[in-house]
Write an enzyme that holds these catalytic residues in place. Sequence first.
Site, PDB file in Angstrom:
ATOM      1  N   CYS A 165       1.248  -8.486   9.480  1.00  0.00           N
ATOM      2  CA  CYS A 165       0.354  -7.411   9.921  1.00  0.00           C
ATOM      3  C   CYS A 165      -0.661  -7.897  10.961  1.00  0.00           C
ATOM      4  O   CYS A 165      -1.061  -7.140  11.849  1.00  0.00           O
ATOM      5  CB  CYS A 165      -0.420  -6.838   8.736  1.00  0.00           C
ATOM      6  SG  CYS A 165       0.418  -6.889   7.160  1.00  0.00           S
ATOM      7  N   CYS A 197      -4.056  -4.860   8.736  1.00  0.00           N
ATOM      8  CA  CYS A 197      -3.742  -4.621   7.320  1.00  0.00           C
ATOM      9  C   CYS A 197      -4.481  -3.406   6.768  1.00  0.00           C
ATOM     10  O   CYS A 197      -5.460  -2.949   7.343  1.00  0.00           O
ATOM     11  CB  CYS A 197      -4.087  -5.852   6.499  1.00  0.00           C
ATOM     12  SG  CYS A 197      -2.706  -6.997   6.320  1.00  0.00           S
ATOM     13  N   ASP A 198      -4.044  -2.981   5.585  1.00  0.00           N
ATOM     14  CA  ASP A 198      -4.508  -1.735   4.985  1.00  0.00           C
ATOM     15  C   ASP A 198      -6.026  -1.604   4.949  1.00  0.00           C
ATOM     16  O   ASP A 198      -6.584  -0.574   5.325  1.00  0.00           O
ATOM     17  CB  ASP A 198      -3.990  -1.624   3.549  1.00  0.00           C
ATOM     18  CG  ASP A 198      -2.477  -1.472   3.476  1.00  0.00           C
ATOM     19  OD1 ASP A 198      -1.830  -1.514   4.529  1.00  0.00           O
ATOM     20  OD2 ASP A 198      -1.951  -1.329   2.360  1.00  0.00           O
ATOM     21  N   CYS A 228       3.360  -2.808   7.685  1.00  0.00           N
ATOM     22  CA  CYS A 228       4.482  -2.095   7.061  1.00  0.00           C
ATOM     23  C   CYS A 228       4.817  -0.826   7.837  1.00  0.00           C
ATOM     24  O   CYS A 228       3.936  -0.044   8.181  1.00  0.00           O
ATOM     25  CB  CYS A 228       4.142  -1.753   5.623  1.00  0.00           C
ATOM     26  SG  CYS A 228       3.879  -3.203   4.583  1.00  0.00           S
ATOM     27  N   GLU A 249      -3.621  -1.725  -6.623  1.00  0.00           N
ATOM     28  CA  GLU A 249      -2.474  -0.847  -6.390  1.00  0.00           C
ATOM     29  C   GLU A 249      -1.355  -1.205  -7.362  1.00  0.00           C
ATOM     30  O   GLU A 249      -1.270  -2.337  -7.831  1.00  0.00           O
ATOM     31  CB  GLU A 249      -1.969  -0.985  -4.956  1.00  0.00           C
ATOM     32  CG  GLU A 249      -2.925  -0.418  -3.927  1.00  0.00           C
ATOM     33  CD  GLU A 249      -2.378  -0.494  -2.517  1.00  0.00           C
ATOM     34  OE1 GLU A 249      -2.970   0.137  -1.631  1.00  0.00           O
ATOM     35  OE2 GLU A 249      -1.355  -1.178  -2.291  1.00  0.00           O
ATOM     36  N   SER A 259       0.003   2.163  -3.745  1.00  0.00           N
ATOM     37  CA  SER A 259       0.356   1.842  -2.373  1.00  0.00           C
ATOM     38  C   SER A 259       0.823   3.103  -1.649  1.00  0.00           C
ATOM     39  O   SER A 259       1.345   4.041  -2.267  1.00  0.00           O
ATOM     40  CB  SER A 259       1.484   0.806  -2.363  1.00  0.00           C
ATOM     41  OG  SER A 259       2.097   0.733  -1.107  1.00  0.00           O
TER      42      SER A 259
END
Length: 576
Positions: free
Chosen positions: A56, A129-130, A201, A453, A479
């Site tokens: 990522c 990233c998230d 992702c 998550e 997630s």
Amino acid sequence: MQSRVFDKKKLPSRYVTEGPARAPHRSYLYAMGLTREQIHQPLVGVASSWNEAAPCNISLMRQAQAVKRGVVAAGGTPREFCTITVTDGIAMGHQGMKSSLVSREVIADSVELTMRGHCYDALVGLAGCDKALPGMMMAMVRLNVPSVFIYGGSILPGSFRGQQVTVQDLFEAVGKHSVGDMSSEDLDELESVACPSAGACGAQFTANTMATVSEAIGLALPYSAGAPAPYEIRDRFCMTAGEMVMELIAKNIRPRDIVTRKALENAATVVAASGGSTNAALHLPAIAHECGIKFDLFDVAEIFKRTPYIADLKPGGRYVAKDMFEVGGIPLLMKTLLDHGFLHGDCMTVTGRTMAENMEHVKWNGDQDVVRPANKPLSPNGGVVGLRGNLAPEGAIVKVAGMATEKLKFSGPARCFDNEEDCFECVRKKAYNEGDVFVIRYEGPRGGPGMREMLSTTAALYGQGMGDKVALITDGRFSGATRGFCVGHVGPEAAMGGPIAMLRDGDIIDLDAIAGTMNVRLSEAELAARAKDWKPRTTDHGSGALWKYAQTVGSAMQGAVTHPGQAGETHVFADI
């Protein structure tokens, strides 16, 4: 872009670079090779979450160099720095996931501290990233200096024996392997091809959801969030971002001019329309909190309820982020929403133009089926739904994108677990029954701590072919790759004595994503009686970052934030 001459009398960097008293400060800048001219130009922080933890972030250092070239070309002096990330794909399924949501606050705080400490005048933030995406946007609205957000881009899809695959397929393959439906050799082959490049992702999981938000909320340049990480066009977007932040300084356009109530509604709309991650219902309230706008889980859920689901993206659909970019990108999605009255077109953006002005020349592409017209949706309601009831007085959230209408109601007996590991072990052994409602509690923001998550568990259920035959509820999170009737953010959380803590095995739970309700078949008197016997649980974290987080974190309904936000401000950094 033509270089400008800037007057630094009102810019924060004057405290570092201007006047005789700042000679020692300037000597440090000379030591790094800056010229007199560069020292007296605006100083622009170029922050990235580059690291070698995951694909990522791995391309962000290169992209930051392109941003810096743009800043220089427009008459600014870039100052590059990095912040942390915790990558969910690697942290998933073990205690490392407790660090994930905590990292959002650390990212926002560390960017704030670097900007404050060095008196930078503007910010270009790159994230992959998230949690780095919302963390960077939170820092922007908190500081309120001219800012542009850049997403590092998504990963390319993998190919497994002719089939397009993502890391979601790999998590679900673990479930298949556990019941003998996939050989160890096939699992080894899949893991070697599922993630073939740099980038986050690839489906509409949390990173791509928040990347979509960055354009819809107005902090990112049009099209910039959709281009995959390996595409060379990313460098052009990055250089333009560097140039554009200098324009924002000149025009004094700041993040809180952009992130308004209407902009937050636009952001929630694109999440629902794209079947995005439930985590957006956590991050949007947190961003709103930084600039003093009330926008909690229920506000987000109201917008989800009235928004059509139109983007056929994984995990509920067929396509990945690369596919949407190649047929028109996020502007294509936003254009049809705007044309049919689902977006506010008068919101300011980092281009210096309104959303409607940005969309003026976007043409609908009728030769694709990744995004449907907003008047011909995949389903009339959004891909994410808010729930409320006696089991969740502070609400909960479920992703329904791709679920059949007949699957939007579920009733069954509770199977209670006080952590994810015990539930995963039950799933691994297939020691459960069709129709069960798994309850994973004490995994909330405070109880975890860190609000983990649960992708490992939900994906394993799908891999076993049971994903639509059971349900799962938790005060933790899911997630963006999760699918099935999986309800997260249940509040109040168990650690705070919420109703989820009072559940016992066999209690009948009713979930209804059509009516938006979530109840347990217990009377108020029975719940109250059980609450009298309830005692808070201790955690394994009595010191360190996780302990510190647990002392200050608030409810998921408000975004799991850790400080008063704009309500506690006495001044804003940009105005010093």
